[in-house]
Motif scaffolding. Structure first.
Motif, PDB file in Angstrom:
ATOM      1  N   PRO A  60      -1.134  39.380  23.024  1.00  0.00           N
ATOM      2  CA  PRO A  60      -0.275  40.570  23.108  1.00  0.00           C
ATOM      3  C   PRO A  60       1.008  40.379  22.313  1.00  0.00           C
ATOM      4  CG  PRO A  60      -0.163  39.288  25.147  1.00  0.00           C
ATOM      5  CD  PRO A  60      -1.217  38.637  24.292  1.00  0.00           C
ATOM      6  N   VAL A  61       1.523  41.500  21.809  1.00  0.00           N
ATOM      7  CA  VAL A  61       2.817  41.506  21.106  1.00  0.00           C
ATOM      8  C   VAL A  61       3.795  42.297  21.984  1.00  0.00           C
ATOM      9  CG1 VAL A  61       4.087  42.388  19.113  1.00  0.00           C
ATOM     10  CG2 VAL A  61       1.830  41.348  18.791  1.00  0.00           C
ATOM     11  N   ALA A  62       4.897  41.676  22.365  1.00  0.00           N
ATOM     12  CA  ALA A  62       5.890  42.369  23.199  1.00  0.00           C
ATOM     13  C   ALA A  62       7.219  42.443  22.461  1.00  0.00           C
ATOM     14  CB  ALA A  62       6.073  41.653  24.536  1.00  0.00           C
ATOM     15  N   ARG A  63       7.797  43.629  22.508  1.00  0.00           N
ATOM     16  CA  ARG A  63       9.078  43.852  21.826  1.00  0.00           C
ATOM     17  C   ARG A  63      10.226  43.266  22.641  1.00  0.00           C
ATOM     18  NH1 ARG A  63      11.492  49.600  19.741  1.00  0.00           N
ATOM     19  NH2 ARG A  63      13.631  49.244  20.393  1.00  0.00           N
ATOM     20  N   GLY A  64      11.135  42.608  21.946  1.00  0.00           N
ATOM     21  CA  GLY A  64      12.242  41.955  22.629  1.00  0.00           C
ATOM     22  C   GLY A  64      13.587  42.549  22.300  1.00  0.00           C
ATOM     23  N   ALA A  65      14.575  41.685  22.330  1.00  0.00           N
ATOM     24  CA  ALA A  65      15.969  42.114  22.234  1.00  0.00           C
ATOM     25  C   ALA A  65      16.269  42.765  20.887  1.00  0.00           C
ATOM     26  CB  ALA A  65      16.880  40.909  22.426  1.00  0.00           C
ATOM     27  N   GLY A  66      17.090  43.828  20.968  1.00  0.00           N
ATOM     28  CA  GLY A  66      17.509  44.515  19.753  1.00  0.00           C
ATOM     29  C   GLY A  66      18.874  44.072  19.267  1.00  0.00           C
ATOM     30  N   GLY A  67      19.523  43.199  20.042  1.00  0.00           N
ATOM     31  CA  GLY A  67      20.850  42.721  19.659  1.00  0.00           C
ATOM     32  C   GLY A  67      21.218  41.529  20.510  1.00  0.00           C
ATOM     33  N   PRO A  68      22.345  40.893  20.193  1.00  0.00           N
ATOM     34  CA  PRO A  68      22.728  39.661  20.887  1.00  0.00           C
ATOM     35  C   PRO A  68      23.209  39.908  22.314  1.00  0.00           C
ATOM     36  CG  PRO A  68      24.443  40.353  19.357  1.00  0.00           C
ATOM     37  CD  PRO A  68      23.292  41.287  19.146  1.00  0.00           C
ATOM     38  N   LEU A  69      23.303  38.841  23.104  1.00  0.00           N
ATOM     39  CA  LEU A  69      23.757  38.939  24.487  1.00  0.00           C
ATOM     40  C   LEU A  69      25.157  39.523  24.568  1.00  0.00           C
ATOM     41  CD1 LEU A  69      22.673  35.525  26.095  1.00  0.00           C
ATOM     42  CD2 LEU A  69      21.468  37.725  26.157  1.00  0.00           C
ATOM     43  N   GLN A  70      26.026  39.121  23.646  1.00  0.00           N
ATOM     44  CA  GLN A  70      27.414  39.606  23.670  1.00  0.00           C
ATOM     45  C   GLN A  70      27.749  40.238  22.323  1.00  0.00           C
ATOM     46  OE1 GLN A  70      30.311  36.784  25.155  1.00  0.00           O
ATOM     47  NE2 GLN A  70      28.875  36.005  26.682  1.00  0.00           N
ATOM     48  N   PRO A  71      27.332  41.509  22.132  1.00  0.00           N
ATOM     49  CA  PRO A  71      27.526  42.142  20.822  1.00  0.00           C
ATOM     50  C   PRO A  71      28.976  42.149  20.379  1.00  0.00           C
ATOM     51  CG  PRO A  71      26.430  43.654  22.354  1.00  0.00           C
ATOM     52  CD  PRO A  71      26.673  42.383  23.099  1.00  0.00           C
ATOM     53  N   GLU A  72      29.891  42.308  21.339  1.00  0.00           N
ATOM     54  CA  GLU A  72      31.312  42.393  20.975  1.00  0.00           C
ATOM     55  C   GLU A  72      31.823  41.076  20.403  1.00  0.00           C
ATOM     56  OE1 GLU A  72      30.030  42.510  23.989  1.00  0.00           O
ATOM     57  OE2 GLU A  72      30.932  40.792  24.990  1.00  0.00           O
ATOM     58  N   PRO A 164      29.483  28.503   6.252  1.00  0.00           N
ATOM     59  CA  PRO A 164      29.413  27.058   5.999  1.00  0.00           C
ATOM     60  C   PRO A 164      29.028  26.262   7.242  1.00  0.00           C
ATOM     61  CG  PRO A 164      31.385  27.987   5.000  1.00  0.00           C
ATOM     62  CD  PRO A 164      30.771  29.089   5.828  1.00  0.00           C
ATOM     63  N   ALA A 165      29.297  26.849   8.422  1.00  0.00           N
ATOM     64  CA  ALA A 165      29.045  26.117   9.664  1.00  0.00           C
ATOM     65  C   ALA A 165      27.734  26.478  10.340  1.00  0.00           C
ATOM     66  CB  ALA A 165      30.196  26.382  10.645  1.00  0.00           C
ATOM     67  N   ALA A 166      27.189  27.663  10.082  1.00  0.00           N
ATOM     68  CA  ALA A 166      26.142  28.192  10.963  1.00  0.00           C
ATOM     69  C   ALA A 166      24.861  28.578  10.226  1.00  0.00           C
ATOM     70  CB  ALA A 166      26.670  29.407  11.715  1.00  0.00           C
ATOM     71  N   GLU A 167      23.773  28.275  10.886  1.00  0.00           N
ATOM     72  CA  GLU A 167      22.443  28.724  10.438  1.00  0.00           C
ATOM     73  C   GLU A 167      22.177  30.102  11.060  1.00  0.00           C
ATOM     74  OE1 GLU A 167      18.442  29.722  10.904  1.00  0.00           O
ATOM     75  OE2 GLU A 167      19.587  28.967  12.605  1.00  0.00           O
ATOM     76  N   ALA A 168      21.396  30.921  10.373  1.00  0.00           N
ATOM     77  CA  ALA A 168      21.272  32.346  10.743  1.00  0.00           C
ATOM     78  C   ALA A 168      20.737  32.577  12.160  1.00  0.00           C
ATOM     79  CB  ALA A 168      20.381  33.055   9.722  1.00  0.00           C
ATOM     80  N   ASN A 169      19.690  31.879  12.569  1.00  0.00           N
ATOM     81  CA  ASN A 169      19.108  32.158  13.885  1.00  0.00           C
ATOM     82  C   ASN A 169      20.094  31.861  15.014  1.00  0.00           C
ATOM     83  OD1 ASN A 169      16.698  32.987  12.833  1.00  0.00           O
ATOM     84  ND2 ASN A 169      15.635  31.030  13.144  1.00  0.00           N
ATOM     85  N   ILE A 170      20.930  30.850  14.817  1.00  0.00           N
ATOM     86  CA  ILE A 170      21.891  30.474  15.858  1.00  0.00           C
ATOM     87  C   ILE A 170      23.116  31.383  15.773  1.00  0.00           C
ATOM     88  CG2 ILE A 170      23.301  28.582  16.761  1.00  0.00           C
ATOM     89  CD1 ILE A 170      20.225  28.123  16.920  1.00  0.00           C
ATOM     90  N   TRP A 171      23.566  31.630  14.571  1.00  0.00           N
ATOM     91  CA  TRP A 171      24.743  32.482  14.358  1.00  0.00           C
ATOM     92  C   TRP A 171      24.534  33.877  14.928  1.00  0.00           C
ATOM     93  CZ3 TRP A 171      25.402  37.039  11.778  1.00  0.00           C
ATOM     94  CH2 TRP A 171      26.715  37.404  11.483  1.00  0.00           C
ATOM     95  N   GLY A 172      23.306  34.397  14.802  1.00  0.00           N
ATOM     96  CA  GLY A 172      23.014  35.770  15.225  1.00  0.00           C
ATOM     97  C   GLY A 172      23.111  35.987  16.720  1.00  0.00           C
ATOM     98  N   ASP A 173      23.028  34.942  17.516  1.00  0.00           N
ATOM     99  CA  ASP A 173      23.307  35.024  18.957  1.00  0.00           C
ATOM    100  C   ASP A 173      23.687  33.636  19.447  1.00  0.00           C
ATOM    101  OD1 ASP A 173      23.647  35.571  21.597  1.00  0.00           O
ATOM    102  OD2 ASP A 173      21.813  36.769  21.814  1.00  0.00           O
ATOM    103  N   ALA A 174      24.950  33.284  19.183  1.00  0.00           N
ATOM    104  CA  ALA A 174      25.419  31.930  19.499  1.00  0.00           C
ATOM    105  C   ALA A 174      25.407  31.667  21.000  1.00  0.00           C
ATOM    106  CB  ALA A 174      26.829  31.738  18.935  1.00  0.00           C
ATOM    107  N   GLU A 175      25.739  32.707  21.798  1.00  0.00           N
ATOM    108  CA  GLU A 175      25.744  32.519  23.261  1.00  0.00           C
ATOM    109  C   GLU A 175      24.328  32.200  23.760  1.00  0.00           C
ATOM    110  OE1 GLU A 175      27.461  34.914  21.725  1.00  0.00           O
ATOM    111  OE2 GLU A 175      29.509  34.390  22.313  1.00  0.00           O
ATOM    112  N   ALA A 176      23.345  32.939  23.247  1.00  0.00           N
ATOM    113  CA  ALA A 176      21.960  32.693  23.665  1.00  0.00           C
ATOM    114  C   ALA A 176      21.520  31.290  23.256  1.00  0.00           C
ATOM    115  CB  ALA A 176      21.036  33.737  23.038  1.00  0.00           C
ATOM    116  N   ALA A 177      21.890  30.881  22.054  1.00  0.00           N
ATOM    117  CA  ALA A 177      21.478  29.552  21.579  1.00  0.00           C
ATOM    118  C   ALA A 177      22.085  28.459  22.444  1.00  0.00           C
ATOM    119  CB  ALA A 177      21.892  29.378  20.124  1.00  0.00           C
TER     120      ALA A 177
END
Ligand code: BDR
Ligand code: CA
Length: 308
Positions: A60-72, A164-177
């Motif tokens: 199955p394919v399930a749709r997930g989050a559309g944005g980070p935990l803390q968008p602000e 210079p400090a961040a990779e994209a997957n982590i930068w896109g939701d640092a709190e979640a990471a």
């Protein structure tokens, strides 16, 4: 057989990684969950359903989050279209598909599948870590029920790729990471320290298409602009970040690891930076203390990974 849930934002290298998991004889792909990242979650979900339909995936394919935990707290990315405007390298993806998404949100599918197979499921996460963090927040028991987490993310002893400090997957939701790295479950992190050394050129894609038939031909077709991007950036071919995480699951002996507790910077200029405190390193009391030692890839046999 290794049961895998693939959390992904297809994504050109995500598509190659999905094909690897689908075809691998030791992998039982039991779920695909989508996240925002390389494109909107609407696009990445549509792309995952397209690949499910094209390749006949039963998971199955399930749709997930559309944005980070803390968008602000998460700054807008500068326009990044490495994966084309549609996330699949501008490959024409039909608007109408027969495949449909699971009725559950991604984090609920993760919780249900992990609980249904205690001790057996590996989460392979190659996009923003938001779905995993949401699953942990709603069902903390899953930390003790997974076999492990293998993620593509981070830049531990090298520069990032979005700052210079961040990779994209982590930068896109640092709190979640940070939630994922500090949870009491075993994480294997495959970051830019190793992935940028694994480059597939057009010859490699041609060989893949020759042995993999129509399924691999589709990956070759949608990878063309992604290859151009990396060639123009001075690489020898496209960097197959997400496939490295899958191969770290099936062939861990091709990587060297260090053990460290990892915290993710969630503020200021270092936002998204993955900061390891290696095992045995002495400092005063710190926010790294009391967290699980995770495995961080620091070396790779790139030729062997490409051959796998
Ligand atoms: C990661 O970001 C995306 O572009 C890739 O799919 C990979 O998961 C690399 O930083
Ligand atoms: Ca990805």
């Amino acid at each position: 057989m290794l049961k895998v849930i693939f959390d992904t934002d297809p994504g050109v290298d995500d598509a190659l990684a999905l094909l690897y998991l689908h075809k691998h004889p030791q992998i039982d792909l039991i779920g695909v969950t989508t996240t925002f990242g390389n494109a909107s979650v609407e696009s990445t979900t549509h792309n995952a359903l397209y690949l499910k339909q094209a390749w006949g995936l039963s998971a199955p394919v399930a749709r997930g989050a559309g944005g980070p935990l803390q968008p602000e707290a998460t700054p807008e990315a500068w326009p990044v279209h490495i994966h084309g405007h549609n996330g699949l390298g501008n490959h024409p993806v039909p608007e109408a598909l027969d495949a449909t998404a699971d009725s559950r949100p991604a984090h609920q599918l993760i919780i249900d599948l992990v609980r249904a197979h205690p001790g057996e499921v590996t989460l392979v996460a190659v996009g923003r870590m938001t779905n995993l963090a949401l699953a942990l927040q709603q069902a903390p028991d899953i930390a003790g029920l997974v076999r492990g987490v293998v993620l593509m993310g981070g830049a531990f002893h090298v520069n990032g790729n979005i700052t210079p400090a961040a990779e994209a997957n982590i930068w896109g939701d640092a709190e979640a990471a940070d939630i994922v790295f500090t949870a009491h479950w075993p994480v294997t992190a495959i970051g830019l320290d190793v992935t940028t050394r694994v480059e597939m050129n057009r010859d490699g894609l041609d060989k893949l298409a020759a042995i993999g038939g129509a399924d691999a031909e589709l990956v070759r077709a949608l990878s063309q602009e992604y290859v151009d991007f990396y060639l123009q950036a001075g690489h020898k071919g496209m960097v197959v970040h997400d496939c490295c995480a899958c191969i770290a699951l099936t062939r861990p002996e091709l990587f060297q690891f260090e053990r460290a507790s990892v915290r993710v910077a969630t503020d200021g200029v270092a936002r998204g930076m993955t900061i390891p405190k290696p095992e045995g390193m002495g400092f005063g009391p710190s926010v790294w203390d009391g967290h699980v030692l995770q495995s961080i890839a620091i070396g790779v046999d790139a030729a062997a990974v490409l051959a796998d």
